[in-house]
Design a protein around this motif. Structure first.
Motif, PDB file in Angstrom:
ATOM      1  N   ILE A  89       0.729  -1.563   0.360  1.00 12.42           N
ATOM      2  CA  ILE A  89      -0.239   0.609  -0.203  1.00 12.42           C
ATOM      3  C   ILE A  89       0.775   1.186  -0.156  1.00 12.42           C
ATOM      4  O   ILE A  89       1.171   1.860  -0.920  1.00 12.42           O
ATOM      5  N   THR A  90       1.566   1.585   0.654  1.00 14.18           N
ATOM      6  CA  THR A  90       2.829   2.364   0.977  1.00 14.18           C
ATOM      7  C   THR A  90       4.068   2.304  -0.468  1.00 14.18           C
ATOM      8  O   THR A  90       4.642   2.912  -0.074  1.00 14.18           O
ATOM      9  N   GLY A  91       3.977   1.311  -1.290  1.00 12.10           N
ATOM     10  CA  GLY A  91       5.169   1.205  -2.137  1.00 12.10           C
ATOM     11  C   GLY A  91       4.780   0.138  -2.979  1.00 12.10           C
ATOM     12  O   GLY A  91       4.957  -1.130  -2.875  1.00 12.10           O
ATOM     13  N   GLY A  92       3.949   0.260  -4.151  1.00 10.00           N
ATOM     14  CA  GLY A  92       3.558  -1.351  -4.617  1.00 10.00           C
ATOM     15  C   GLY A  92       4.841  -1.576  -5.918  1.00 10.00           C
ATOM     16  O   GLY A  92       5.055  -2.960  -6.341  1.00 10.00           O
ATOM     17  N   SER A 145      -5.558  -4.737  -3.533  1.00 12.27           N
ATOM     18  CA  SER A 145      -4.386  -4.161  -3.048  1.00 12.27           C
ATOM     19  C   SER A 145      -3.088  -4.563  -4.364  1.00 12.27           C
ATOM     20  O   SER A 145      -3.008  -5.827  -5.121  1.00 12.27           O
ATOM     21  N   PRO A 146      -2.508  -3.780  -3.937  1.00 15.31           N
ATOM     22  CA  PRO A 146      -1.442  -3.695  -4.678  1.00 15.31           C
ATOM     23  C   PRO A 146      -0.693  -5.244  -4.767  1.00 15.31           C
ATOM     24  O   PRO A 146      -0.519  -5.680  -5.952  1.00 15.31           O
ATOM     25  N   TYR A 147      -0.758  -5.599  -3.924  1.00 20.11           N
ATOM     26  CA  TYR A 147      -0.022  -6.784  -3.732  1.00 20.11           C
ATOM     27  C   TYR A 147      -1.216  -7.808  -4.267  1.00 20.11           C
ATOM     28  O   TYR A 147      -0.213  -9.198  -4.836  1.00 20.11           O
ATOM     29  N   SER A 148      -1.687  -8.073  -3.392  1.00 24.35           N
ATOM     30  CA  SER A 148      -2.814  -9.515  -4.652  1.00 24.35           C
ATOM     31  C   SER A 148      -3.061  -9.054  -5.925  1.00 24.35           C
ATOM     32  O   SER A 148      -2.909  -9.970  -6.906  1.00 24.35           O
ATOM     33  N   VAL A 149      -3.486  -7.632  -6.445  1.00 20.28           N
ATOM     34  CA  VAL A 149      -2.988  -7.179  -8.171  1.00 20.28           C
ATOM     35  C   VAL A 149      -1.512  -7.894  -8.603  1.00 20.28           C
ATOM     36  O   VAL A 149      -1.661  -8.701 -10.088  1.00 20.28           O
TER      37      VAL A 149
END
Length: 333
Positions: A89-92, A145-149
């Motif tokens: 979230i703070t840096g994808g 979330s950027p992670y799950s994307v």
């Protein structure tokens, strides 16, 4: 059989390698890891002199290093990933590079080297949140979330390699794992180590979010079975069927420390919720059950043994916490 494991110095990867080396006698394992902040060779220190185990320091985004390292292997298991939602979230950017570009490099090298088996480890988070019921493997991917994307992107790349090149990559999507060697920025190890130190535990929002907790040893056994017995190119959900809210899990941890009632309540701090926080994850593991897998270790036993492990291995986790692993991320992003 020679197995090439990426990200094997991390939490799930190291537990997988340990399971394979403990449960087989004729399998050789190469651990290929970039040793980023959550990678720790100490996770497998007892195997450093074992002739069945080899460590290679390398990044899956390095095409030449990967191509040279995977030679003469029979199978690849890809655990390498940036994995903490808060950090994404703070840096994808790092997540896209490691989880998508890195996967592309690894998939392409494996295809060209004609590696016979490829298992790619994904997450239940690629499906997004579900109010009731459980996701099946063919359901749409709706990551939030950027992670799950980034993980969903790698899953789709795996599909493309099967369709475009005829190179089948098997994908597994697992629930939230917990157990020994879990980096202490994640919920269970963070809360456990805070309580060992007599501190409080920070719950996001009201703690009503539901997760399906899977003991890492059970997961390792499932991954090994899928690698050897699963249908190449298929997707398999893996979960222990231990759904509970974050608040319920917190009180179960507090109880293991002898804290109940007002004493337990006094140890909980509610912090601002994480942006885009998925309410509930749930996947249907029927396909992996059909292969013969069922979780061997029940949740209560697994949670108790995990707490005991962190009590007994303070020298492993305390330096990590002192280096800043306890920071809660994603707030006010």
């Amino acid at each position: 059989m020679r197995v090439f494991v990426t990200g094997g110095a991390g939490f799930i990867g190291s537990n997988f390698i340990r399971y394979v080396l403990e449960s087989t006698s004729d399998v050789q394992v190469t651990n290929y890891d970039a040793l980023t902040y959550a990678g720790n060779r100490a996770n497998l220190a007892e195997y450093e002199e074992d002739p069945r185990y080899t460590f290679i320091h390398g990044d899956i985004s390095d095409p030449e290093r990967v191509a040279d390292s995977i030679k003469d292997h029979d199978a690849i298991v890809n655990f390498a990933a940036e994995s903490h939602v808060d950090r994404s979230i703070t840096g994808g950017t790092d997540f896209m590079l490691a989880n998508v570009v890195g996967a592309q490099v690894l998939f392409d090298a494996a295809r060209k080297a004609e590696i016979g088996k490829f298992l790619h480890i994904s997450t239940d988070e690629v499906y997004g949140s579900i109010e009731e019921g459980s996701f099946k493997e063919g359901d749409p991917l709706e990551p939030n979330s950027p992670y799950s994307v980034s993980k969903a992107g790698a899953d789709l790349l795996a599909r493309a390699f099967n369709v475009t090149y005829g190179y089948p990559i098997t994908v597994t999507r697992t629930g939230n794992n917990f157990g020994p060697y879990h980096f202490p920025e994640k919920m269970i190890p963070l809360f456990t180590t805070n309580l060992i130190d007599g501190g409080t535990v920070p719950i996001y929002g009201d703690g009503s979010q539901v997760r399906d907790w899977t003991y890492v040893r059970n997961n390792a056994e499932a991954q090994w079975l899928i690698l050897n017995e699963g249908e190449p190119g298929e997707v398999y959900n893996v979960a222990d069927d231990n759904e509970m809210t974050n608040k319920e899990l917190t009180y179960r941890l507090l109880e293991l420390f002898g804290l109940t009632g007002e004493e337990a309540d006094a140890r909980i701090t509610h912090v601002q919720d994480r942006p885009g926080h998925d309410q509930r994850y749930s996947v249907d593991p029927t396909k992996v059950h059909a292969l013969g897998w069922k979780p061997r270790v029940a949740f209560d036993e697994a949670l108790e043994s995990t707490v005991a492990w962190f009590r007994d291995h303070e020298s492993w986790w305390r330096p990590l916490k002192e280096a800043g692993a306890t920071q809660r991320r994603g707030l006010n992003a």
